[in-house]
Design a protein around this motif. Structure first.
Motif, mmCIF file in Angstrom:
data_model
loop_
_atom_site.group_PDB
_atom_site.id
_atom_site.type_symbol
_atom_site.label_atom_id
_atom_site.label_comp_id
_atom_site.label_asym_id
_atom_site.label_seq_id
_atom_site.Cartn_x
_atom_site.Cartn_y
_atom_site.Cartn_z
ATOM 1 N N GLY A 38 -28.370 88.262 15.720
ATOM 2 C CA GLY A 38 -27.937 87.276 16.535
ATOM 3 C C GLY A 38 -26.655 86.553 15.639
ATOM 4 O O GLY A 38 -25.536 86.256 15.966
ATOM 5 N N SER A 39 -26.861 86.291 14.367
ATOM 6 C CA SER A 39 -25.940 85.370 13.718
ATOM 7 C C SER A 39 -24.847 86.178 13.292
ATOM 8 O O SER A 39 -23.973 85.526 12.660
ATOM 9 C CB SER A 39 -26.783 84.809 12.382
ATOM 10 O OG SER A 39 -27.675 84.219 12.890
ATOM 11 N N GLU B 63 -27.042 74.049 17.351
ATOM 12 C CA GLU B 63 -26.991 75.573 17.644
ATOM 13 C C GLU B 63 -25.987 75.753 18.479
ATOM 14 O O GLU B 63 -25.346 76.737 18.633
ATOM 15 C CB GLU B 63 -28.453 76.090 17.684
ATOM 16 C CG GLU B 63 -28.586 77.472 18.034
ATOM 17 C CD GLU B 63 -29.803 78.137 18.631
ATOM 18 O OE1 GLU B 63 -30.699 77.493 18.906
ATOM 19 O OE2 GLU B 63 -29.783 79.290 18.709
ATOM 20 N N GLY C 158 -29.764 82.061 10.704
ATOM 21 C CA GLY C 158 -28.937 81.180 11.743
ATOM 22 C C GLY C 158 -29.563 79.810 11.658
ATOM 23 O O GLY C 158 -28.877 78.812 11.716
ATOM 24 N N ARG D 170 -22.741 87.364 15.044
ATOM 25 C CA ARG D 170 -21.734 87.090 16.112
ATOM 26 C C ARG D 170 -20.857 85.894 15.599
ATOM 27 O O ARG D 170 -19.652 85.700 16.149
ATOM 28 C CB ARG D 170 -22.301 86.640 17.277
ATOM 29 C CG ARG D 170 -22.876 87.782 18.192
ATOM 30 C CD ARG D 170 -24.080 87.430 18.924
ATOM 31 N NE ARG D 170 -23.569 87.080 20.112
ATOM 32 C CZ ARG D 170 -24.289 87.094 21.561
ATOM 33 N NH1 ARG D 170 -25.718 87.331 21.081
ATOM 34 N NH2 ARG D 170 -23.614 86.646 22.400
ATOM 35 N N LEU D 171 -21.061 85.307 14.660
ATOM 36 C CA LEU D 171 -20.337 84.301 13.961
ATOM 37 C C LEU D 171 -19.113 84.655 13.476
ATOM 38 O O LEU D 171 -19.192 85.383 12.159
ATOM 39 C CB LEU D 171 -21.284 83.319 13.030
ATOM 40 C CG LEU D 171 -22.313 82.452 13.263
ATOM 41 C CD1 LEU D 171 -23.287 81.963 12.310
ATOM 42 C CD2 LEU D 171 -21.433 81.195 13.808
ATOM 43 N N GLY E 120 -32.121 84.963 12.998
ATOM 44 C CA GLY E 120 -32.413 83.744 12.841
ATOM 45 C C GLY E 120 -32.943 82.840 11.693
ATOM 46 O O GLY E 120 -32.732 81.921 11.251
ATOM 47 N N GLU F 31 -17.878 81.081 19.051
ATOM 48 C CA GLU F 31 -17.717 82.684 19.208
ATOM 49 C C GLU F 31 -16.613 82.510 20.224
ATOM 50 O O GLU F 31 -15.877 83.663 19.898
ATOM 51 C CB GLU F 31 -18.988 83.374 19.896
ATOM 52 C CG GLU F 31 -18.899 84.698 19.882
ATOM 53 C CD GLU F 31 -19.919 85.603 20.440
ATOM 54 O OE1 GLU F 31 -20.860 84.801 20.911
ATOM 55 O OE2 GLU F 31 -19.910 86.677 20.453
ATOM 56 N N THR G 281 -36.179 84.769 17.022
ATOM 57 C CA THR G 281 -35.535 83.913 18.143
ATOM 58 C C THR G 281 -36.008 84.658 19.422
ATOM 59 O O THR G 281 -36.407 83.902 20.417
ATOM 60 C CB THR G 281 -34.064 83.720 17.812
ATOM 61 O OG1 THR G 281 -33.585 83.488 16.733
ATOM 62 C CG2 THR G 281 -33.626 82.439 18.772
ATOM 63 N N LYS H 49 -22.377 75.736 17.254
ATOM 64 C CA LYS H 49 -22.221 76.844 16.457
ATOM 65 C C LYS H 49 -22.007 78.116 17.360
ATOM 66 O O LYS H 49 -21.138 78.888 17.011
ATOM 67 C CB LYS H 49 -23.563 77.151 15.592
ATOM 68 C CG LYS H 49 -23.552 78.548 14.767
ATOM 69 C CD LYS H 49 -25.009 78.752 14.309
ATOM 70 C CE LYS H 49 -25.856 79.310 15.368
ATOM 71 N NZ LYS H 49 -27.208 79.765 14.851
ATOM 72 N N CYS H 50 -22.647 78.523 18.262
ATOM 73 C CA CYS H 50 -22.582 79.775 19.448
ATOM 74 C C CYS H 50 -21.244 79.563 19.904
ATOM 75 O O CYS H 50 -20.819 80.506 20.385
ATOM 76 C CB CYS H 50 -23.736 79.766 20.126
ATOM 77 S SG CYS H 50 -25.406 80.017 19.236
HETATM 78 P P1 AMP Z 1 -31.808 87.137 15.967
HETATM 79 O O1 AMP Z 1 -33.123 86.551 15.026
HETATM 80 O O2 AMP Z 1 -31.297 88.401 15.504
HETATM 81 O O3 AMP Z 1 -32.502 87.118 17.561
HETATM 82 O O4 AMP Z 1 -30.937 86.001 15.885
HETATM 83 C C1 AMP Z 1 -30.949 84.859 16.414
HETATM 84 C C2 AMP Z 1 -29.986 83.860 15.750
HETATM 85 O O5 AMP Z 1 -28.802 84.347 16.165
HETATM 86 C C3 AMP Z 1 -30.021 82.255 16.181
HETATM 87 O O6 AMP Z 1 -29.834 81.510 14.813
HETATM 88 C C4 AMP Z 1 -29.018 82.031 16.960
HETATM 89 O O7 AMP Z 1 -28.514 80.696 16.934
HETATM 90 C C5 AMP Z 1 -27.983 83.243 16.390
HETATM 91 N N1 AMP Z 1 -26.703 83.456 17.478
HETATM 92 C C6 AMP Z 1 -27.260 83.891 18.790
HETATM 93 N N2 AMP Z 1 -26.067 83.920 19.193
HETATM 94 C C7 AMP Z 1 -25.161 83.614 18.509
HETATM 95 C C8 AMP Z 1 -23.374 83.372 18.645
HETATM 96 N N3 AMP Z 1 -23.024 83.467 19.865
HETATM 97 N N4 AMP Z 1 -22.947 82.769 17.685
HETATM 98 C C9 AMP Z 1 -23.526 82.489 16.639
HETATM 99 N N5 AMP Z 1 -24.890 82.500 16.442
HETATM 100 C C10 AMP Z 1 -25.742 83.025 17.298
#
Ligand code: AMP
Length: 591
Positions: free
Chosen positions: A318-319, A249, A200, A321-322, A172, A256, A11, A252-253
């Motif tokens: 990133g995910s 998306e 994610g 954070r869920l 992601g 948090e 992502t 979902k975010c």
């Molecule tokens: P990465 O590949 O580590 O950059 O993670 C990206 C993934 O993290 C994507 O699927 C985003 O939708 C997810 N993501 C980013 N911020 C959040 C959040 N605050 N809560 C849930 N998922 C998140």
């Protein structure tokens, strides 16, 4: 000339470097550290990379490419501006932008980049990542696994205590689990397990299906949805699909920081809406949680460990954070996971630490990061009668500590066979045809009845992902192949082989350990009865540890034996008293 670490994410991508005793993030001219891994094309203007391209995902989905890292190493093509692009070329554009940002930020040329990849990336995916770096004008000799980078960042943040960690890297597109042991200045990756199609994005996809069902939009556009309904968006127009995916998306975010998130979409004069909350999201994610649990079992089994032995579970990506994911993990493991700062920056910071190690910076130059081979490497051999094809004979098993080397003997299967074809594969499947073919060596053998002529095959796999295979016939003839992502010259090959010779000396044969073994043998010879039996046990433990293939166990076995020998030699009287008082048990003596 600087060395930087790059997290080339599904992502977002970002970079870090080593300065003033710590890893620091690199920002662009606007102060942003995250560069969306998105590439777009604008007629008459050319290519956009990053947030400008991301903004056009909704308005111009046909001229914008995202999440291409998921398809790295495959033949998938993206069409933009009248030509097609591979995921490798698109990644090169992202890397090029990062290089330029870093050069602007550091005011110097970038000499080299340490790029992180999911632990489960296969050879082709790693090779394409390196090629992308080369196209982007970066030298990238060393790729490190994302969870290893996270462990490095953890070590820098939480000091030097001995610990067993499980790194849960949930991004992601991928989920990678790594079992890591940290001791002294060593970070040893013991086992990795991952899923390249669990991230994610999959949560967004399931949430999208739920929204289509809940809001009635699915029915309105004529899509029949049942159960989980993954992939339900296939029949939506690309524009509508992109809008619903973005909405999913965002909702979902939003969870948090808030209890529920309203999802609303206006189409014509009709509004479709639904309210997402944590309970619903937990339900939506259930099929993914089941797959996660299986990965946990897999990595623990490969590491020969159990949940109770994990000191910390570290969440990155990133995910992570869920909240629903944290809740699931707390229920699964019976303890709260550790979340390292901002989960989406940890991997880049770890890569920045590694950039410091690579430059041999004073504070960290002795730090050692070991890694494991994430997949099995082997050759095809004749199967049993009625087998439906050749089967894989593993030479280097998955999760072997790198560098790893193994030599084995194979015999002919046909009478008076003239030559043997050694086909090299990567993968875990029984039949070779289901694994990835890497290359072939053919060698002549003396013509003899089946099973009488033999060859030896040697596999050596190093920390940079270079596989060296040599085949030696009983006549002494030799064939070799170097399977790497860089073409090496004869000279480099010779140097490489020389370096590998060092690697091939197993711990038990290293001079310092040989000395311990000889001292143990001498004690054994001098002793009798119960004492002799005890020393035999110590020799057994020492050799078992030496042959374990784990740096930690090798070190512990050597330390235990050396301390024991010292005690035996210096306090012989006390020792004998203890022994004959029967105080001594079969396990390790208290020193
Ligand atoms: P990465 O590949 O580590 O950059 O993670 C990206 C993934 O993290 C994507 O699927 C985003 O939708 C997810 N993501 C980013 N911020 C959040 C959040 N605050 N809560 C849930 N998922 C998140």
């Amino acid at each position: 000339m600087a060395v930087i670490g790059i997290d080339l994410g599904t992502t977002n991508s970002l970079a870090a470097y080593w300065k003033d005793g710590k890893a620091q993030l690199i920002s662009d001219e606007n102060g942003n550290v995250l560069l969306p891994s998105v590439v777009g094309y604008v007629e008459g203007e050319g290519y956009l990379v990053g947030s400008q391209a991301k903004e056009r995902l909704i308005t111009h989905p046909n001229d914008t490419a995202a999440s291409f890292k998921r398809f790295m190493g495959t033949a998938k093509e993206y069409e933009m501006g009248g030509r097609t692009y591979t995921p490798m070329e698109l990644s090169a554009m992202v890397l090029e932008r990062i290089r330029r940002n870093a050069e602007y930020f550091l005011k110097e040329e970038i000499e080299e980049a340490i790029i992180t990849v999911p632990a489960y990336f296969n050879d082709k995916q790693r090779s394409d990542t390196k090629k992308a770096a080369r196209i982007a004008g970066l030298k990238a000799e060393r790729l490190i696994n994302e969870p290893s980078a996270a462990a490095l960042a953890y070590r820098m943040q939480y000091g030097q205590e001995d610990k067993s960690l499980l790194v849960f890297d949930f991004g992601g597109g991928t989920l990678d689990l790594s079992y890591v042991e940290c001791f002294d200045n060593v970070i040893e990756i013991i086992a990795v397990a991952g899923d390249n199609h669990l991230g994610g994005d999959d949560i967004d996809c399931l949430t999208e299906a739920w929204f289509l069902r809940e809001s009635g939009l699915g029915e309105a556009v004529g899509i029949k949805l049942s159960g989980g309904g993954a992939g339900a968006g296939q029949q939506l127009s690309p524009e509508l699909e992109a809008r619903v995916r973005k909405l999913s998306e965002e909702a979902k975010c939003a969870l948090e920081s808030q209890a529920e998130a309203e999802m609303k979409l206006e189409i014509g004069n009709k509004v479709y809406s639904a309210v997402l909350n944590e309970e619903i999201l937990f339900e939506i994610c259930m099929p993914l949680f089941i797959r996660m649990k299986e990965l946990f079992l897999h990595v623990l089994e490969d590491a020969d460990s159990r949940v109770s032995e994990i000191d910390d579970l570290i969440m990155v990506g990133g995910s992570s954070r869920l909240k629903v994911v944290r809740r699931f993990l707390t229920e699964l493991l019976g303890k709260e996971p550790v979340v390292l700062g901002e989960t989406d920056k940890v991997v880049a910071l770890g890569a920045g630490v590694y950039a410091g190690i690579r430059q041999r910076k004073e504070e960290i130059r002795d730090m050692l990061l070991t890694d494991v081979c994430p997949f099995t490497l082997g050759i095809g051999v004749a199967g049993r009668v009625n087998a439906a094809g050749n089967i894989l004979c593993p030479m280097i098993e998955r999760n072997s500590t790198l560098p790893a080397s193994r030599r084995d003997r194979f015999v002919t299967t046909h009478d008076y066979q003239k030559a043997i074809d050694v086909k090299i594969y990567q993968g875990e499947e029984y039949y070779v045809d289901n694994n990835v073919f890497l290359g072939k060596l053919t060698i002549d053998v003396p013509q003899k009845p089946a099973g009488m002529a033999w060859i030896e095959v040697q596999f050596t796999y190093d920390i940079n992902g270079i596989l060296h295979v040599a085949v030696i016939s009983e006549t002494g003839e030799r064939r070799q192949i170097l399977l790497s992502n860089q073409a090496l010259s004869e000279e480099e090959l010779a140097r490489y082989e020389k370096e590998m010779e060092k690697v091939m000396l197993p711990p038990i044969q290293q001079p310092e350990n040989q000395e311990i073994l000889q001292r143990l043998f001498a004690c054994y010879e001098n002793a009798t009865g119960e004492k002799r039996e005890y020393i035999a046990g110590m020799i057994g433990r020492f050799t078992y540890g030496m042959n374990s293939g784990r740096k930690r166990q090798v070190k512990d076995a050597a330390a235990e034996a050396a301390a024991w020998l010292e005690m035996l030699e210096s306090q012989r009287d006390m020792w004998e008293e203890m022994l004959f008082d029967g105080e001594l048990k079969a396990e390790k003596p208290e020193l």
